[in-house]
Scaffold this active site. Structure first.
Site, short mmCIF file in Angstrom:
data_model
loop_
_atom_site.label_atom_id
_atom_site.label_comp_id
_atom_site.label_asym_id
_atom_site.label_seq_id
_atom_site.Cartn_x
_atom_site.Cartn_y
_atom_site.Cartn_z
N CYS A 48 37.53 12.82 27.23
CA CYS A 48 38.52 14.00 26.86
C CYS A 48 38.80 13.09 25.61
CB CYS A 48 39.13 14.78 27.50
SG CYS A 48 40.35 15.52 26.96
N HIS A 49 39.50 14.52 24.34
CA HIS A 49 39.61 13.50 23.11
C HIS A 49 40.92 13.08 23.19
CE1 HIS A 49 38.53 13.69 18.80
NE2 HIS A 49 39.42 12.96 18.66
N THR A 50 41.97 13.58 24.65
CA THR A 50 42.92 13.20 24.35
C THR A 50 42.94 11.45 25.11
OG1 THR A 50 43.48 15.38 25.16
CG2 THR A 50 44.92 13.44 26.10
N HIS A 70 40.88 10.25 32.37
CA HIS A 70 41.39 11.00 32.97
C HIS A 70 40.54 12.48 33.81
CE1 HIS A 70 42.33 12.48 29.07
NE2 HIS A 70 41.64 14.31 29.79
N GLU A 71 39.23 12.71 33.18
CA GLU A 71 38.46 13.77 34.24
C GLU A 71 37.08 13.03 34.76
OE1 GLU A 71 37.80 16.70 30.25
OE2 GLU A 71 35.59 16.14 30.58
N CYS A 100 53.57 18.59 43.15
CA CYS A 100 54.50 17.97 44.42
C CYS A 100 54.20 19.03 45.79
CB CYS A 100 55.56 17.80 43.97
SG CYS A 100 56.19 18.28 43.58
N CYS A 103 59.27 20.72 43.92
CA CYS A 103 60.14 21.64 43.28
C CYS A 103 60.10 23.30 43.30
CB CYS A 103 59.57 20.41 41.95
SG CYS A 103 58.21 21.24 41.01
N CYS A 106 56.98 23.83 41.38
CA CYS A 106 55.19 23.89 41.87
C CYS A 106 55.90 25.56 42.92
CB CYS A 106 55.32 22.36 42.58
SG CYS A 106 54.69 21.23 42.38
N CYS A 114 54.90 20.44 37.39
CA CYS A 114 55.73 19.94 38.19
C CYS A 114 56.69 18.72 38.17
CB CYS A 114 54.45 19.27 39.07
SG CYS A 114 55.16 18.31 40.85
N ARG A 118 54.43 15.91 36.68
CA ARG A 118 53.71 16.69 35.35
C ARG A 118 53.85 14.90 34.49
NH1 ARG A 118 59.48 19.42 31.95
NH2 ARG A 118 59.10 20.30 33.90
N CYS A 178 39.55 18.16 33.70
CA CYS A 178 40.36 18.07 32.78
C CYS A 178 40.21 19.14 31.59
CB CYS A 178 40.64 17.21 31.68
SG CYS A 178 41.68 17.52 30.08
N ARG A 373 30.51 16.81 26.00
CA ARG A 373 31.17 16.83 26.90
C ARG A 373 30.29 15.17 27.62
NH1 ARG A 373 35.88 17.27 25.67
NH2 ARG A 373 37.62 17.29 27.64
P1 NAD Z 1 36.62 18.09 20.19
O1 NAD Z 1 37.46 17.32 19.78
O2 NAD Z 1 36.15 17.63 21.32
O3 NAD Z 1 36.69 19.17 19.58
C1 NAD Z 1 38.09 19.04 18.52
C2 NAD Z 1 37.36 20.88 17.93
O4 NAD Z 1 38.43 20.74 17.01
C3 NAD Z 1 36.50 19.45 16.84
O5 NAD Z 1 34.90 20.40 16.98
C4 NAD Z 1 37.37 19.73 15.61
O6 NAD Z 1 36.09 19.52 14.78
C5 NAD Z 1 38.20 20.26 16.03
N1 NAD Z 1 38.74 20.44 14.87
C6 NAD Z 1 39.80 19.37 14.34
N2 NAD Z 1 40.83 19.67 13.82
C7 NAD Z 1 40.88 21.22 12.80
C8 NAD Z 1 42.17 22.14 11.77
N3 NAD Z 1 42.86 21.99 11.59
N4 NAD Z 1 40.83 22.83 12.06
C9 NAD Z 1 39.84 23.81 12.88
N5 NAD Z 1 38.96 23.18 13.30
C10 NAD Z 1 39.82 21.44 13.82
O7 NAD Z 1 38.29 17.52 21.61
P2 NAD Z 1 38.13 17.81 23.26
O8 NAD Z 1 38.24 16.73 24.19
O9 NAD Z 1 37.99 19.76 23.32
O10 NAD Z 1 39.97 19.00 22.60
C11 NAD Z 1 40.81 19.95 21.82
C12 NAD Z 1 42.25 19.48 22.09
O11 NAD Z 1 42.75 19.73 23.26
C13 NAD Z 1 42.25 18.17 21.97
O12 NAD Z 1 43.23 18.23 20.87
C14 NAD Z 1 42.65 17.40 23.14
O13 NAD Z 1 43.55 16.24 23.26
C15 NAD Z 1 43.50 18.85 23.94
N6 NAD Z 1 43.71 18.42 25.26
C16 NAD Z 1 44.65 19.58 26.06
C17 NAD Z 1 44.96 19.59 27.44
C18 NAD Z 1 46.15 20.07 27.91
O14 NAD Z 1 46.73 20.57 28.66
N7 NAD Z 1 47.39 20.98 26.73
C19 NAD Z 1 43.73 19.25 27.92
C20 NAD Z 1 42.75 18.79 27.64
C21 NAD Z 1 42.33 18.45 25.79
ZN ZN Z 2 56.06 20.22 42.05
#
Ligand code: NAD
Ligand code: ZN
Length: 380
Positions: A48-50, A70-71, A100, A103, A106, A114, A118, A178, A373
């Protein structure tokens, strides 16, 4: 009882020794699970991008050496003291944020934040004793978001494991641990578009396209995809995205372009890029009076959200969510069932597969913005 119970397991893990340097497959020692912990055998993981942000550590605090990931999907190997919900052989999805079940969060119907479990991206240890379960020659290797799935075995708090249908193919449903649940839930549980409404999705990676899928399921009539990478547009058609905007093609801000396309703004927007400019545009492109914007992307640690308060006074709503507001243990088993009942397609999110030995190639694909993915087969 498996012979490895209570024993240290030696196995392969991909260790990030330094920011931005290729991961190295090492033999690591994985300690037995302690109180309320579970040791699992990871069969499939994806990227994942994270993971990439915390590996690059450009906009995040560096914690190294670390086992990212994490995925994933896996099988319980052994359980620690106090674990009654899971037993060896159970199929599980590890989740970066936990439940959990005790809390206030939850117990609340509204929250999945959580108190105990969290997401915490800076902690590299288990909460029970503030120590790592991974080591190489006695030197600790840090955990990542309580999951560290780039290892053949990992130790996870029981509250971060969703027990799922053992018939569900782990090489597919691992993406629900994820990205896909996050995007889907951001739309279905948080943005909640009405039938016939317009929805803008910023970022058409797997998370954004899962958010688009949520919009399609909700009956949105217009789904506007926004991405800087034009290669994403062809792929996005399979996910019900009806129109595309590349901010690079316009001289005016993308929120103005969208306002013109939609007679004042979209009804809902979901931001899945992690870039602050896109977050602000995603908010400012929703219609006044009723528009709701949902932030999902993980921002740079120093990012600041700047907008005129008038945009809020004019009755636009700004929200954010981790993991699409799903509670991992209570809700994810039924999301897996949606896949089993063919109400949710996961195959179209899986564009690449690699053996564990080639995990660095998955990082290259993510950095180049190729595909969605990539499933990494452990043990290969
Ligand atoms: P990814 O890299 O596959 O997709 C991100 C897309 O955003 C890409 O296609 C990229 O070209 C585009 N992009 C980047 N900057 C941009 C902009 N300024 N304007 C328009 N498009 C833009 O990533 P992903 O795995 O799909 O993850 C996406 C985001 O979600 C990441 O920031 C990731 O960390 C986040 N995320 C958050 C959670 C959560 O629980 N909140 C969970 C998972 C992932
Ligand atoms: Zn909890």
């Amino acid at each position: 009882m498996p012979s490895t119970t209570n024993q240290v397991i030696r196995c392969k893990a991909a260790v990030a020794w330094e920011a931005g340097k290729p991961l190295v497959i090492e033999e690591v020692e994985v300690a037995p699970p302690q109180k309320m912990e579970v040791r699992i055998k990871i069969l499939f993981t994806s990227l994942c991008h994270t993971d990439v942000y915390f590996w690059e550590a450009k906009g995040q605090n560096p914690v190294f050496p670390r086992i990212l990931g994490h995925e994933a999907g896996g099988v319980v190997e052994s359980v620690g003291e106090g674990v009654t919900d899971l037993q060896p052989g159970d199929h599980v999805l590890p989740v970066f944020t936990g439940e959990c079940k005790e809390c206030a969060h939850c117990k609340s119907e509204e929250s999945n934040m959580c108190d105990l479990l969290r997401i915490n991206t800076d902690r590299g240890v288990m909460i029970n004793d503030q120590k790592s379960r991974f080591s190489i020659n006695g030197k600790p290797i840090f955990h990542f978001v309580g999951t560290s799935t780039f290892s053949e075995y990992t130790v996870v708090h029981v509250g971060c494991l969703a027990k799922i249908n053992p018939l569900a193919p782990l090489d597919k449903v691992c993406v629900l641990s994820c990205g896909i649940s996050t995007g889907l839930g951001a739309t279905l549980n948080v943005a909640k578009p009405k039938k016939g409404s317009s929805v803008a999705i910023f970022g058409l990676g797997a998370v954004g396209l899962a958010a688009a899928e949520g919009a399609r399921i909700s009956g949105a009539s217009r789904i506007i995809g926004v991405d800087l990478n034009a290669n994403r547009f062809e792929l996005a058609k399979k996910f019900g995205v009806t129109e595309f905007v590349n901010p690079k093609d316009h001289t005016k801000p993308v929120q103005e372009v969208i306002a013109e396309m939609t007679n004042g703004g979209v009804d809902r927007s979901v931001e899945c890029t992690g870039h602050i400019d896109a977050m602000i545009s995603a908010f400012e492109c929703v219609h006044d009076g009723w528009g709701v914007a949902v932030l999902v992307g993980v921002p740079h640690k120093d990012a600041v959200f700047k907008t005129s308060p008038l945009n809020l006074l004019n009755e636009r709503t700004l929200k954010g969510t981790f993991f699409g507001n799903y509670k991992p243990r209570s809700d994810i088993p039924s999301v897996v069932e949606k896949y089993m009942n063919k109400e949710l397609e996961l195959e179209k999110f899986i564009t690449h597969e690699l053996p564990f030995s080639e995990i660095n190639k998955a990082f290259d694909l993510m950095l180049k913005g190729e595909g969605l993915r990539c499933i990494i087969r452990m043990g290969e």
